[in-house]
Design a protein around this motif. Sequence first.
Motif, short mmCIF file in Angstrom:
data_model
loop_
_atom_site.label_atom_id
_atom_site.label_comp_id
_atom_site.label_asym_id
_atom_site.label_seq_id
_atom_site.Cartn_x
_atom_site.Cartn_y
_atom_site.Cartn_z
N SER A 1 0.84 -1.14 -0.11
CA SER A 1 -0.08 -0.10 0.07
C SER A 1 0.72 1.40 -0.08
O SER A 1 0.59 2.27 -0.79
N GLU A 2 1.88 1.21 0.95
CA GLU A 2 2.78 2.61 1.10
C GLU A 2 3.45 2.69 -0.38
O GLU A 2 3.61 3.60 -0.82
N LYS A 3 3.95 1.45 -1.11
CA LYS A 3 4.61 1.62 -2.12
C LYS A 3 3.82 2.30 -3.36
O LYS A 3 4.10 3.18 -4.00
N ILE A 4 2.47 1.58 -3.49
CA ILE A 4 1.47 2.26 -4.42
C ILE A 4 1.30 3.59 -4.25
O ILE A 4 1.31 4.25 -5.03
N GLU A 5 1.08 3.93 -2.94
CA GLU A 5 0.91 5.57 -2.64
C GLU A 5 2.09 6.32 -3.24
O GLU A 5 1.88 7.43 -3.79
N ARG A 6 3.42 5.98 -3.17
CA ARG A 6 4.33 6.53 -3.36
C ARG A 6 4.56 6.37 -4.91
O ARG A 6 4.76 7.84 -5.35
N LEU A 7 4.34 5.62 -5.36
CA LEU A 7 4.32 5.63 -6.96
C LEU A 7 3.21 6.56 -7.71
O LEU A 7 3.38 7.21 -8.46
N LEU A 8 2.15 6.47 -7.16
CA LEU A 8 0.93 7.35 -7.50
C LEU A 8 1.46 8.79 -7.20
O LEU A 8 0.97 9.61 -8.28
N SER A 9 1.91 9.03 -6.30
CA SER A 9 2.28 10.61 -5.96
C SER A 9 3.22 10.97 -6.72
O SER A 9 3.39 12.35 -7.04
N ASN A 10 3.95 10.22 -7.04
CA ASN A 10 5.25 10.36 -8.42
C ASN A 10 4.75 10.37 -9.95
O ASN A 10 5.25 10.39 -10.99
N GLY A 11 3.52 10.25 -9.95
CA GLY A 11 2.66 10.29 -11.28
C GLY A 11 2.90 8.78 -11.91
O GLY A 11 2.82 8.72 -13.22
N GLN A 12 3.32 7.78 -11.25
CA GLN A 12 3.59 6.47 -11.91
C GLN A 12 2.42 5.62 -12.05
O GLN A 12 2.75 4.49 -12.57
#
Length: 78
Positions: free
Chosen positions: A12-23
Amino acid sequence: MSPVRGPEDGESEKIERLLSNGQGRSIQNVMSDIAGFDIEDIVALGAQIAIDDAIKNGTPIDIVDLVNQHNEWQLLLV
């Protein structure tokens, strides 16, 4: 089959980080790529609800099957 599953521990944390970086990609974008045409907002919302429900209940769901069902429904309207 293209099953969708919920995130496992730590994802979940990795997904949130990727989404916040536009990935990340939206369900609508993924479904549009599968279908070969733009999927309407309401169809993507329905798919998101179905996916969330499947994850909550621990049941498998196939996003390609959702797109195929939509395409079949569209053909009935023509």
